[in-house]
Scaffold this active site. Structure first.
Site, PDB file in Angstrom:
ATOM      1  N   CYS A 103       9.999  44.798  38.899  1.00  8.62           N
ATOM      2  CA  CYS A 103       9.520  43.654  39.731  1.00  8.62           C
ATOM      3  C   CYS A 103      10.445  43.506  40.871  1.00  8.62           C
ATOM      4  CB  CYS A 103       9.203  42.266  39.099  1.00  8.62           C
ATOM      5  SG  CYS A 103       8.638  41.103  40.056  1.00  8.62           S
ATOM      6  N   CYS A 199       8.095  38.336  34.979  1.00  9.07           N
ATOM      7  CA  CYS A 199       7.946  38.017  36.289  1.00  9.07           C
ATOM      8  C   CYS A 199       6.763  37.458  37.080  1.00  9.07           C
ATOM      9  CB  CYS A 199       8.911  39.280  37.189  1.00  9.07           C
ATOM     10  SG  CYS A 199       8.875  39.289  38.920  1.00  9.07           S
TER      11      CYS A 199
END
Length: 364
Positions: A103, A199
Site C-alpha cells: 500500500c 491498510c
C-alpha cells in the site's frame, strides 16, 4: 531548512498525521493536506468495513483548526486492482501477503508525490514513526525513536528517490508526546485509537473478509507423518502457526485426539489445499532458514552483510541470524529456529536502528 517550502501531507484523520501537520506549520512549510480515498466501497464484498467517512471528517476538522484546506483524491479503483485483488490472489496460493507494505509503495507514496509534482511542491510527508538520515552515501531509513510504535517495517520497499523528497515530522517523538501535543492544541482526535488491520480497510474478521471473495474448498488435515486425520474448510483461510479446532471448521479424527491426549494443535505446513498440523513444541513447527524474494536494499552504497537482525512481523522481536547469498538469491539463517513463518510475509533486516533491506519470505 529553508522557509516556505511546499509539502504535500497525507492526512488520514488520525492523531499522527494531524500533529505532523502542526509541526510542519510551525516550521513554516506551506502545507497541502491530502486525504486519499482508497477504500473500495463500491465493491459489494467490501461494504461497511472501513470508517473512512469519520476519518475524513476528523481530518477536515483538524485542517480547519490549522487554517488548511483538505483535498480529497480518489484512488479507490487503483487500490482495488493493485492491492486488494492481488492480496486475494496471494491467499488463494496459500501465501500470507502484507498489503500494508504494498500500500505504501504502490498507493500512498506515489499518489502524494504525483500530486506534489503537479503543483511543484518540494516534499511529501506522512505521520509515520520513522526517520530519514542523509549522509555522504545517500539516504538511510531509520526506526522511529518510539520503538513501541516504529513503522519502518512497512516502509522497507521505499527507494532512494522516495527518501530524497519525504519528511517524517513525528519520527523523533514518542506516541505519548504526539497525543500530548494534540491535546494541548485541542485536536478532536487527540485520544483516537490508532488504526489497525489492513491498510485503508481497518480491523476486521479476516476469515470472513476472505470468504467474501474466496469460496470454501474442503481439504485434508494431516499429522506430521502425513497420516490423514481430518478435514478443514480451505487452507487459504488460515496461517502458519495458527491454533486450530472445531470452531474454525476443523474436524479431526477422535482417535488422533485421544492419541495425543488432547494437546493444543497448530498449523505447521500447507501442501496445496492440505494442512499438516502438530502439537505445541513439535519440531515441524520450527523453521531454521528462509529465502528472501524481491530482495530490496534501501541504500546499495551502505550494505553491511554481518550483524544484521531480522524482523518478520511489525514490531516483532528482532531476530539474530546470518545473511547469505546463494546464486542470485539471499537466504537468512536464524540463530534460533522460529515458528509462525509464512511464505508471502515481509522480512526486514536492520543494523541497530538502520533499516538495511527487506523482501518477501519464501519457506519452500
Amino acid at each position: 531548512m529553508q522557509k516556505n517550502k511546499k509539502v504535500v501531507l497525507g492526512m488520514s484523520g488520525g492523531v499522527d498525521s494531524s500533529v505532523a501537520a502542526l509541526l510542519l506549520k510551525k516550521q513554516k512549510y506551506e502545507i497541502i493536506p491530502i486525504f486519499l480515498r482508497s477504500y473500495p466501497d463500491e465493491s459489494p464484498y467490501l461494504d461497511a468495513l472501513c470508517p473512512f467517512k469519520e476519518d475524513k471528517k476528523m481530518a477536515r476538522q483538524v485542517c480547519n483548526l490549522l487554517g488548511l484546506k483538505l483535498i480529497e483524491l480518489d484512488y479507490r479503483s487503483k487500490y482495488l486492482k493493485k492491492i486488494i485483488e492481488p492480496m486475494f490472489s496471494q491467499y488463494k496460493k496459500n501465501k500470507t501477503p502484507n498489503p500494508d507494505v504494498s500500500c505504501n509503495t504502490i498507493i500512498k507514496f506515489p499518489a502524494l508525490w504525483r500530486y506534489a509534482k503537479s503543483i511543484n511542491a518540494d516534499y511529501i510527508a506522512t505521520g509515520h514513526y520513522a526517520r530519514i538520515k542523509k549522509t555522504h552515501k545517500g539516504f538511510h531509513l531509520l526506526q522511529g525513536k518510539d520503538k513501541t510504535k516504529d513503522q519502518s517495517y512497512f516502509l522497507n520497499e521505499l527507494s532512494q528517490l522516495d527518501l530524497s523528497h519525504t519528511l517524517f515530522p513525528i519520527g523523533n517523538l514518542k506516541k505519548s508526546q504526539v497525543r500530548k501535543i494534540a491535546k494541548a492544541n485541542k485536536f478532536p482526535n487527540w485520544s483516537k485509537q490508532s488504526s489497525r488491520g489492513i491498510c485503508f480497510i481497518g480491523k476486521t474478521n479476516f476469515k470472513k473478509f476472505l470468504q467474501k471473495k474466496i469460496s470454501n474448498k474442503q481439504g485434508l488435515v494431516m499429522s506430521p507423518k502425513k497420516e490423514i486425520i481430518g478435514v478443514h474448510p480451505g487452507s487459504f483461510y488460515f496461517t502458519i502457526g495458527e491454533r486450530i479446532g472445531p470452531s474454525k471448521g476443523f474436524i479431526i479424527n477422535k482417535d488422533y485426539i485421544n492419541k495425543i491426549k488432547n494437546k493444543k494443535l497448530y498449523i505447521a505446513k500447507k501442501l496445496k489445499n492440505n494442512i499438516i498440523i502438530a502439537p505445541k513444541n513439535h519440531p515441524i513447527l520450527l523453521i531454521k532458514q528462509i529465502t528472501i524474494k524481491k530482495f530490496h536494499l534501501i541504500n546499495s552504497k551502505d550494505f553491511p552483510k554481518t550483524n544484521l537482525k531480522a524482523r518478520i512481523r511489525h514490531l516483532g522481536k528482532l531476530l539474530s541470524g546470518k545473511l547469505k547469498k546463494s546464486k542470485s538469491e539471499y537466504i537468512f539463517i536464524f540463530t534460533t529456529p522460529q515458528k509462525e513463518i509464512s511464505s508471502g510475509q515481509s522480512i526486514v533486516l536492520y543494523k541497530k536502528d538502520n533499516l538495511i533491506a527487506g523482501g518477501i519470505i519464501s519457506t519452500q
